[in-house]
Design an enzyme around this catalytic site. Structure first.
Site, PDB file in Angstrom:
ATOM      1  N   ASP A 129       0.824  -1.439   0.014  1.00 44.68           N
ATOM      2  CA  ASP A 129       0.047   0.127   0.065  1.00 44.68           C
ATOM      3  C   ASP A 129       1.009   1.181  -0.065  1.00 44.68           C
ATOM      4  O   ASP A 129       1.676   1.509   0.999  1.00 44.68           O
ATOM      5  CB  ASP A 129      -0.986  -0.168   1.466  1.00 44.68           C
TER       6      ASP A 129
ATOM      7  N   SER B 254      -7.024   4.186  -1.892  1.00 41.75           N
ATOM      8  CA  SER B 254      -6.653   2.706  -1.818  1.00 41.75           C
ATOM      9  C   SER B 254      -7.838   1.872  -2.131  1.00 41.75           C
ATOM     10  O   SER B 254      -8.026   0.769  -2.369  1.00 41.75           O
ATOM     11  CB  SER B 254      -6.057   2.400  -0.339  1.00 41.75           C
TER      12      SER B 254
ATOM     13  N   HIS C 209     -10.013  -3.314   6.254  1.00 38.76           N
ATOM     14  CA  HIS C 209      -9.381  -1.898   5.652  1.00 38.76           C
ATOM     15  C   HIS C 209      -9.763  -1.858   4.101  1.00 38.76           C
ATOM     16  O   HIS C 209     -10.152  -2.878   3.545  1.00 38.76           O
ATOM     17  CB  HIS C 209      -7.974  -1.856   6.040  1.00 38.76           C
TER      18      HIS C 209
ATOM     19  N   THR D 234      -7.890  -1.958   1.258  1.00 39.55           N
ATOM     20  CA  THR D 234      -7.302  -2.966   0.202  1.00 39.55           C
ATOM     21  C   THR D 234      -8.110  -4.419   0.324  1.00 39.55           C
ATOM     22  O   THR D 234      -8.692  -5.010  -0.544  1.00 39.55           O
ATOM     23  CB  THR D 234      -5.663  -3.309   0.454  1.00 39.55           C
TER      24      THR D 234
ATOM     25  N   GLU E  47      -1.356  -8.017   1.882  1.00 39.69           N
ATOM     26  CA  GLU E  47      -1.015  -6.602   1.795  1.00 39.69           C
ATOM     27  C   GLU E  47       0.030  -6.092   2.629  1.00 39.69           C
ATOM     28  O   GLU E  47       0.089  -6.261   4.046  1.00 39.69           O
ATOM     29  CB  GLU E  47      -2.385  -5.848   1.948  1.00 39.69           C
TER      30      GLU E  47
ATOM     31  N   ASP F 244      -0.994   0.107  -4.879  1.00 33.49           N
ATOM     32  CA  ASP F 244      -2.229   0.698  -5.289  1.00 33.49           C
ATOM     33  C   ASP F 244      -2.012   2.215  -5.808  1.00 33.49           C
ATOM     34  O   ASP F 244      -2.539   2.473  -6.847  1.00 33.49           O
ATOM     35  CB  ASP F 244      -3.146   0.616  -4.122  1.00 33.49           C
TER      36      ASP F 244
HETATM   37 ZN   LIG Z   1      -3.345   6.112   2.034  1.00 29.84          ZN
END
Ligand SMILES: [Zn+2]
Ligand SMILES: *[C@@H]1O[C@H](CO)[C@@H](O)[C@H](O)[C@H]1NC(C)=O
Ligand SMILES: *[C@@H]1O[C@H](CO)[C@@H](O)[C@H](O)[C@H]1NC(C)=O
Ligand SMILES: *[C@@H]1O[C@H](CO)[C@@H](O)[C@H](O)[C@H]1NC(C)=O
Ligand SMILES: *[C@@H]1O[C@H](CO)[C@@H](O)[C@H](O)[C@H]1NC(C)=O
Ligand SMILES: *[C@@H]1O[C@H](CO)[C@@H](O)[C@H](O)[C@H]1NC(C)=O
Length: 523
Positions: free
Chosen positions: A62, A112, A173, A175, A330, A376
């Protein structure tokens, strides 16, 4: 020989006050031989790996833009006593690289959630939304229905594969949530975070969707316990932290009840995670914190697993299925480190994800596993200043500013919390500890949270059909290639005819690649 020379030069570096480049680099034959080895490896890639991918793994850093990849490479090298610039990350060893355009349908600089919808569901979307098309409007519950898009995790599950999600953030979250949820707002972690009107209108929070949409996800690991627990229930590790759910449901208990007769295990600490025998587990939920996991540099190594430890257990469990698996991993807190202007935290998170990539590589084979590593979006993070070879990645540029006569760090942010004026002028960084874990690098514009960056991100790939990830592509192309490689999802034309012929074109792993790998491993 080469390895020994390099190791010696690395050791030497540690004892030199002023780093200089390795002696052997003065010799043209050093560069020629290295380039020729690389060329030989490249020539073997002309035999394309057209196997059917049994397994798919996506590593998502991320916020891991290209400047972060380069800086993480140097950090990794320096942690191993090298100059740093010359070493290879695990992701650097992947034979194919593409660039992905990250913009969201309504945003030039992406977030994201919209990007997760792109690289998981194959469809570009609006920022702040997960698992819904661009026809859905962020925060507007009534635009959900009819606009749902499904993810490659679901396509893989529907095809009989095992599926897993491993993250260092909350499992609900942005992702991970695009893998299983359809939600017009990424912040609707539980019903406690939702506007009451949205709950009344029938919109479901993300934690609930994790349990209900694809109810048999085999591996779920990360943080986020509090979104699974009712408001009046205390956290197992931090009793003063309570659940956030208003509907009174205990989703952890529900999951345990549902899986207890199906070789299912729930764990909330590292010791319990490492004590399970992966070959006798088909379902695992590991929730190690009420919210996100701590930064790797701050992790209590007896209580919380590293990303690498989680990935290792996940792959071993998923491999139990002879049909193969899809795994989303992730490195979620690279992004958080950058948002806080704490480059050292961000880069250590990236190095840890790279370590996980290496371990996953040891547990799988590129013959039957397509592994993709990407980000991302980027951040307004960069490093420069004509630093000398081997300069600490967290160090100073070799000169002072010719405008304010003060030193500056190589790492700087375009904006963020590191902007500070003292008595109306820029702080003299030599008067502060810019090497400490939580140092906030200077920024041009003051913001409480540093922002994402808008440039393209790299897509590294290895394994069956990896060569289709080349050139400059839209980010939503990624799951289309991964699904094609595995004969799942919408394009299976090539899978019916002559699987065995397809399989027989498998190429042998390049032996020279191995030699080079060993060389850099020693570094
Ligand atoms: Zn961010
Ligand atoms: C959807 O909800 C919004 C408020 O969130 C409202 O303004 C709009 O009229 C609604 N649309 C429909 C088709 O009901
Ligand atoms: C929480 O509240 C629910 C509903 O009011 C109740 O049934 C339950 O016993 C409570 N749990 C605790 C731990 O207080
Ligand atoms: C890690 O957590 C355990 C259990 O809560 C605690 O006893 C220990 O002191 C912690 N270690 C560190 C370094 O904080
Ligand atoms: C910055 O701080 C260093 C260390 O205290 C000092 O030697 C240097 O003169 C300072 N530079 C300026 C321009 O204030
Ligand atoms: C800021 O200016 C004041 C008054 O001139 C001085 O006392 C103080 O030391 C200065 N602070 C710094 C960090 O230079």
């Amino acid at each position: 020989m080469k390895a020994l020379a390099l190791l010696l030069s690395c050791l030497l570096w540690g004892s030199l006050a002023k780093p200089k480049f390795p002696e052997e680099e003065k010799n043209p034959s050093f560069w020629n031989a290295w380039a020729q080895r690389t060329l030989k490896d490249a020539l073997t890639l002309q035999v394309l790996n057209r196997n059917i991918a049994k397994n798919l793994i996506l590593f998502l850093g991320d916020g891991m833009g290209v400047p972060t990849v380069t800086a993480a490479r140097i950090l990794k090298g320096q942690l191993n006593g090298c100059y740093g610039e010359e070493v290879q990350l695990e992701m650097d060893k992947f034979p194919y690289v593409a660039l992905a355009k990250t913009y969201n349908t309504d945003a030039q600089v992406a977030d994201s959630a919209g990007t997760a919808t792109a690289y998981l569901c194959g469809v570009k979307a609006n920022e702040g939304t997960v698992g819904v098309s661009a026809a859905a409007v962020r925060g507007q519950c009534n635009t959900t229905q009819g606009n749902e898009v499904t993810s490659i995790l679901k396509w893989a599950k529907d095809a009989g594969k095992s599926v897993g999600i491993v993250t260092t953030t909350r499992v609900n979250h942005a992702t991970p949530s695009a893998a299983y949820a359809h939600c017009v707002d990424r912040d609707w972690y539980s019903d406690g975070e939702m506007p009451p009107e949205a709950v009344q209108a029938g919109c479901k929070d993300i934690a609930r969707q994790l349990m209900e949409n694809i109810p048999n996800i085999n591996v779920i690991m990360g943080g986020g316990r509090k979104y699974m627990l009712p408001e009046n229930t205390s956290d197992v590790e931090y009793p003063s932290t309570r659940g956030t759910r208003k509907d009174g449901r205990n989703l952890i208990e529900e999951w345990v009840d549902r899986t207890k007769d199906k070789r299912g295990y729930y764990v909330w600490n590292k010791k319990d995670l490492l004590s399970i025998n992966p070959s006798s587990v088909d379902y695992l939920m590991g929730l190690f914190e009420p919210g996100d996991l701590p930064y790797d540099l701050e992790r209590n190594t007896s209580m919380d697993p590293s990303l690498t430890e989680m990935v290792e257990v996940a792959v071993k469990i998923l491999k139990n299925n002879p049909e193969g698996f899809y795994l989303l991993v992730e490195g979620g807190r690279i992004d958080h480190g950058h948002h806080e202007g704490k480059a050292k935290q961000a880069l250590h998170e990236a190095v840890e994800m790279d370590r996980a990539i290496g371990h996953a590589g040891l547990l799988t084979s590129p013959h039957d596993t397509l592994t993709v590593v990407t980000a991302d979006h980027s951040h307004v993070f960069d490093f420069g200043g004509y630093t000398r070879r081997g300069n600490s990645i967290f160090g100073l540029a070799p000169m002072v500013s010719d405008v304010d006569q003060k030193p500056f760090t190589a790492i700087l942010y375009g904006n963020g919390p590191g902007f500070k004026l003292v008595n109306g002028s820029r702080v003299n960084v030599s008067t502060v500890d810019y090497q400490q874990n939580n140092y906030q690098a200077q920024a041009a514009v003051p913001l409480r949270m540093e922002t994402h960056g808008g440039e393209d991100v790299a897509v590294f790939s290895r394994g069956p059909m990896a060569h289709l990830l080349h050139g400059v592509q839209e980010q939503n192309y990624i799951p289309h290639v991964m699904a094609y490689a595995a004969c799942i999802g919408q394009n299976k034309d090539h899978c019916q005819k002559g699987n065995s012929a397809v399989r027989s074109s498998a190429l042998a792993p390049p032996t020279l690649g191995l030699v080079i790998t060993v060389t850099w491993l020693l570094c």
